[in-house]
Design a protein around this motif. Structure first.
Motif, PDB file in Angstrom:
ATOM      1  N   TYR A 196       0.858  -1.066   0.020  1.00  0.00           N
ATOM      2  CA  TYR A 196      -0.098  -0.016  -0.012  1.00  0.00           C
ATOM      3  C   TYR A 196       0.927   0.854  -0.020  1.00  0.00           C
ATOM      4  N   TRP A 197       0.154   2.533  -0.854  1.00  0.00           N
ATOM      5  CA  TRP A 197       0.827   3.370  -0.528  1.00  0.00           C
ATOM      6  C   TRP A 197       0.797   4.773  -0.929  1.00  0.00           C
ATOM      7  N   LEU A 198       1.210   5.465  -0.298  1.00  0.00           N
ATOM      8  CA  LEU A 198      -0.478   7.335  -0.731  1.00  0.00           C
ATOM      9  C   LEU A 198       0.353   8.008  -1.532  1.00  0.00           C
ATOM     10  N   ALA A 199      -0.158   8.111  -2.740  1.00  0.00           N
ATOM     11  CA  ALA A 199       0.542   9.326  -3.346  1.00  0.00           C
ATOM     12  C   ALA A 199       0.877  10.751  -3.222  1.00  0.00           C
ATOM     13  N   ALA A 200       1.500  11.704  -3.995  1.00  0.00           N
ATOM     14  CA  ALA A 200       1.564  13.214  -3.611  1.00  0.00           C
ATOM     15  C   ALA A 200       0.092  13.220  -3.385  1.00  0.00           C
ATOM     16  N   ARG A 214       0.446  -5.088  -6.480  1.00  0.00           N
ATOM     17  CA  ARG A 214       0.194  -6.325  -6.291  1.00  0.00           C
ATOM     18  C   ARG A 214       0.758  -7.366  -7.936  1.00  0.00           C
ATOM     19  N   ASP A 215       0.750  -8.038  -7.697  1.00  0.00           N
ATOM     20  CA  ASP A 215       1.244  -8.876  -9.010  1.00  0.00           C
ATOM     21  C   ASP A 215       1.366  -8.742 -10.216  1.00  0.00           C
ATOM     22  N   TYR A 275      -8.995  -0.786   5.590  1.00  0.00           N
ATOM     23  CA  TYR A 275      -8.880  -2.049   4.260  1.00  0.00           C
ATOM     24  C   TYR A 275      -8.371  -2.966   4.523  1.00  0.00           C
ATOM     25  N   HIS A 276      -8.912  -3.895   3.749  1.00  0.00           N
ATOM     26  CA  HIS A 276      -8.912  -5.618   4.118  1.00  0.00           C
ATOM     27  C   HIS A 276      -9.519  -6.575   3.192  1.00  0.00           C
ATOM     28  N   ASP A 277      -9.526  -6.955   2.705  1.00  0.00           N
ATOM     29  CA  ASP A 277      -9.685  -8.151   1.826  1.00  0.00           C
ATOM     30  C   ASP A 277     -10.370  -7.367   0.461  1.00  0.00           C
ATOM     31  N   GLY A 278      -9.758  -6.416  -0.003  1.00  0.00           N
ATOM     32  CA  GLY A 278     -10.275  -5.429  -0.945  1.00  0.00           C
ATOM     33  C   GLY A 278     -11.874  -4.274  -0.561  1.00  0.00           C
ATOM     34  N   ASN A 279     -11.646  -4.379   0.802  1.00  0.00           N
ATOM     35  CA  ASN A 279     -12.477  -3.376   1.312  1.00  0.00           C
ATOM     36  C   ASN A 279     -12.346  -2.578   1.875  1.00  0.00           C
TER      37      ASN A 279
END
Length: 132
Positions: free
Chosen positions: A1-5, A13-14, A48-52
Motif C-alpha cells: 500500500y502507498w499514499l501518492a502525493a 499487486r502482482d 481496508y481489508h480483503d478488497g473492502n
C-alpha cells in the motif's frame, strides 16, 4: 500500500497497481497482516481489508492522533491522550497521560508522560505495570 502525493491510496499487486479510493486522503498509512489503516488529515481512522473499506467506507474512529495495530487488532490514541481499543469497542484508558502506543499481538504497550511502561493484557482485560 502507498499514499501518492495527490492523496490517493494505492495497492501494488502482482498484476499492477490499483487505486483504493476516489477522494484524496492526505494522511498516514499503517499496513499490517493484510489490514490497512488510514489516518486522514481530519483525524478520522479508516480500515481496508480483503478488497473492502470496512464500516462501509466510513471512519471506524474519529479524533485519532495515533494508531497502532497488528492485523485486525488496533488501538487509537485520541486528542485527550485517552486510549481506545478497536477489539473491545471502548476506551481502555482515560488517564490522559499516554504518549506512545505499540500493539504487540492483541495486547498493547503504552508509555505514559512519566516514562512508565504499561501492558494491556487483552485476554485478562487488565493493565499491568512493567518498568520505570
Amino acid at each position: 500500500y502507498w499514499l501518492a502525493a495527490d492523496g490517493r491510496v494505492y495497492a501494488t499487486r502482482d498484476n499492477g497497481t490499483e487505486k483504493l479510493g476516489k477522494a484524496p486522503a492526505h494522511g498516514e498509512l499503517l499496513a499490517t497482516q493484510g489490514y490497512l489503516y488510514l489516518l486522514d488529515k481530519d483525524q478520522d481512522l479508516f480500515s481496508y481489508h480483503d478488497g473492502n473499506w470496512l464500516n462501509g467506507g466510513k471512519p471506524i474512529a474519529r479524533h485519532v492522533l495515533q494508531v497502532t495495530a497488528r492485523g485486525k487488532h488496533w488501538f487509537g490514541l485520541d486528542g485527550k491522550r485517552n486510549v481506545y481499543s478497536g477489539d473491545l469497542g471502548r476506551y481502555i484508558d482515560r488517564d490522559g497521560d499516554a504518549v506512545a502506543l505499540r500493539a504487540v499481538g492483541i495486547d498493547l504497550l503504552l508509555f505514559n508522560a512519566d516514562g512508565r511502561l504499561y501492558r494491556f493484557d487483552a485476554a485478562a482485560l487488565k493493565w499491568r505495570g512493567m518498568a520505570r
